[in-house]
Scaffold this motif. Structure first.
Motif, PDB file in Angstrom:
ATOM      1  N   GLY A 172      51.986  72.399  43.247  1.00 55.13           N
ATOM      2  CA  GLY A 172      50.734  71.703  43.521  1.00 55.13           C
ATOM      3  C   GLY A 172      50.627  71.238  44.961  1.00 55.13           C
ATOM      4  N   THR A 173      49.958  70.108  45.160  1.00 57.42           N
ATOM      5  CA  THR A 173      49.711  69.607  46.509  1.00 57.42           C
ATOM      6  C   THR A 173      50.997  69.166  47.194  1.00 57.42           C
ATOM      7  OG1 THR A 173      47.544  68.864  45.776  1.00 57.42           O
ATOM      8  CG2 THR A 173      48.360  67.953  47.833  1.00 57.42           C
ATOM      9  N   THR A 174      51.860  68.487  46.469  1.00 60.87           N
ATOM     10  CA  THR A 174      53.127  68.054  47.051  1.00 60.87           C
ATOM     11  C   THR A 174      53.985  69.254  47.420  1.00 60.87           C
ATOM     12  OG1 THR A 174      53.047  66.058  45.701  1.00 60.87           O
ATOM     13  CG2 THR A 174      55.165  66.630  46.684  1.00 60.87           C
ATOM     14  N   GLY A 175      54.017  70.243  46.549  1.00 60.64           N
ATOM     15  CA  GLY A 175      54.767  71.458  46.838  1.00 60.64           C
ATOM     16  C   GLY A 175      54.202  72.202  48.031  1.00 60.64           C
ATOM     17  N   ALA A 176      52.878  72.182  48.171  1.00 57.87           N
ATOM     18  CA  ALA A 176      52.257  72.846  49.316  1.00 57.87           C
ATOM     19  C   ALA A 176      52.619  72.148  50.616  1.00 57.87           C
ATOM     20  CB  ALA A 176      50.746  72.880  49.136  1.00 57.87           C
ATOM     21  N   THR A 177      52.664  70.828  50.597  1.00 59.47           N
ATOM     22  CA  THR A 177      53.045  70.091  51.802  1.00 59.47           C
ATOM     23  C   THR A 177      54.485  70.391  52.193  1.00 59.47           C
ATOM     24  OG1 THR A 177      51.525  68.318  51.161  1.00 59.47           O
ATOM     25  CG2 THR A 177      53.161  67.792  52.840  1.00 59.47           C
ATOM     26  N   ILE A 178      55.363  70.385  51.214  1.00 59.54           N
ATOM     27  CA  ILE A 178      56.768  70.691  51.482  1.00 59.54           C
ATOM     28  C   ILE A 178      56.916  72.141  51.931  1.00 59.54           C
ATOM     29  CG2 ILE A 178      59.047  70.907  50.415  1.00 59.54           C
ATOM     30  CD1 ILE A 178      58.224  68.499  48.644  1.00 59.54           C
ATOM     31  N   GLY A 179      56.184  73.042  51.287  1.00 58.54           N
ATOM     32  CA  GLY A 179      56.229  74.447  51.673  1.00 58.54           C
ATOM     33  C   GLY A 179      55.718  74.672  53.085  1.00 58.54           C
ATOM     34  N   ALA A 180      54.669  73.960  53.463  1.00 51.20           N
ATOM     35  CA  ALA A 180      54.144  74.080  54.823  1.00 51.20           C
ATOM     36  C   ALA A 180      55.182  73.625  55.849  1.00 51.20           C
ATOM     37  CB  ALA A 180      52.864  73.263  54.968  1.00 51.20           C
ATOM     38  N   ALA A 181      55.862  72.538  55.537  1.00 49.28           N
ATOM     39  CA  ALA A 181      56.882  72.029  56.457  1.00 49.28           C
ATOM     40  C   ALA A 181      58.061  72.997  56.561  1.00 49.28           C
ATOM     41  CB  ALA A 181      57.358  70.653  56.010  1.00 49.28           C
ATOM     42  N   LEU A 182      58.548  73.456  55.423  1.00 48.44           N
ATOM     43  CA  LEU A 182      59.695  74.371  55.441  1.00 48.44           C
ATOM     44  C   LEU A 182      59.342  75.718  56.063  1.00 48.44           C
ATOM     45  CD1 LEU A 182      61.335  73.655  51.975  1.00 48.44           C
ATOM     46  CD2 LEU A 182      62.081  72.879  54.226  1.00 48.44           C
ATOM     47  N   GLY A 183      58.158  76.218  55.754  1.00 50.80           N
ATOM     48  CA  GLY A 183      57.734  77.483  56.343  1.00 50.80           C
ATOM     49  C   GLY A 183      57.535  77.383  57.840  1.00 50.80           C
ATOM     50  N   GLY A 184      56.946  76.288  58.299  1.00 46.56           N
ATOM     51  CA  GLY A 184      56.759  76.090  59.740  1.00 46.56           C
ATOM     52  C   GLY A 184      58.082  75.975  60.469  1.00 46.56           C
ATOM     53  N   ALA A 185      59.026  75.273  59.866  1.00 47.29           N
ATOM     54  CA  ALA A 185      60.348  75.132  60.486  1.00 47.29           C
ATOM     55  C   ALA A 185      61.083  76.463  60.501  1.00 47.29           C
ATOM     56  CB  ALA A 185      61.172  74.088  59.729  1.00 47.29           C
ATOM     57  N   GLY A 186      61.010  77.187  59.404  1.00 45.45           N
ATOM     58  CA  GLY A 186      61.686  78.480  59.338  1.00 45.45           C
ATOM     59  C   GLY A 186      61.116  79.483  60.309  1.00 45.45           C
ATOM     60  N   GLY A 187      59.801  79.550  60.400  1.00 47.56           N
ATOM     61  CA  GLY A 187      59.169  80.469  61.345  1.00 47.56           C
ATOM     62  C   GLY A 187      59.508  80.144  62.780  1.00 47.56           C
ATOM     63  N   ALA A 188      59.514  78.873  63.121  1.00 48.81           N
ATOM     64  CA  ALA A 188      59.853  78.481  64.486  1.00 48.81           C
ATOM     65  C   ALA A 188      61.315  78.759  64.795  1.00 48.81           C
ATOM     66  CB  ALA A 188      59.548  76.994  64.691  1.00 48.81           C
TER      67      ALA A 188
END
Length: 140
Positions: free
Chosen positions: A50-66
């Motif tokens: 849900g929304t909490t998972g999306a926020t965590i996913g956005a953070a982890l994905g952004g960190a991983g991509g960078a």
């Protein structure tokens, strides 16, 4: 069907990392990779939690991509910037424009945060170099 779309977007993001890697400047490469990772992480997190998972996913994905696109010396700062920017960008974008706004916010936040973190790291490295250079001249 949604899982297929997520897998396809993750595959496209991984392919784009390699394409962007070969043709772009370092700051641009880091920003683009972080944005793509954040969007893929947001989609995956939203399906899982849900929304909490999306926020965590956005953070982890952004960190991983960078982290994937950064130089070894600048990896930590870029990852931290991408994580903070992706999570905050998703939250703000989702509040302003719903689901699509969340995706756009996550991408823009992660790209800006990763580029800023990369720039800060480069500036710190340059300052350390100048300090050592000045100390060497002073000893003579």
């Amino acid at each position: 069907m949604k899982l297929n779309a997520v897998l396809l977007s993750a595959t496209l993001a991984a392919t784009s990392f390699m394409t962007v890697n070969a043709h772009a400047d370092n700051a641009t490469r880091v920003a683009a990779a972080s944005a793509l990772g954040s969007v893929a992480g947001t989609a995956l997190g939203k399906n899982m939690g849900g929304t909490t998972g999306a926020t965590i996913g956005a953070a982890l994905g952004g960190a991983g991509g960078a982290a994937v696109a950064s130089n070894k010396r600048h990896r930590t700062e870029s990852a931290i910037g991408g994580a903070l920017g992706g999570g905050a960008g998703y939250t703000v974008g989702q509040n302003m424009g719903g689901t699509n706004g969340g995706y756009i916010g996550a991408a823009l936040g992660a790209a800006g945060g990763a580029a800023l973190g990369n720039k800060i790291s480069k500036d710190k490295e340059y300052d350390r170099y100048q300090e050592r250079k000045w100390k060497k001249k002073r000893r003579r």
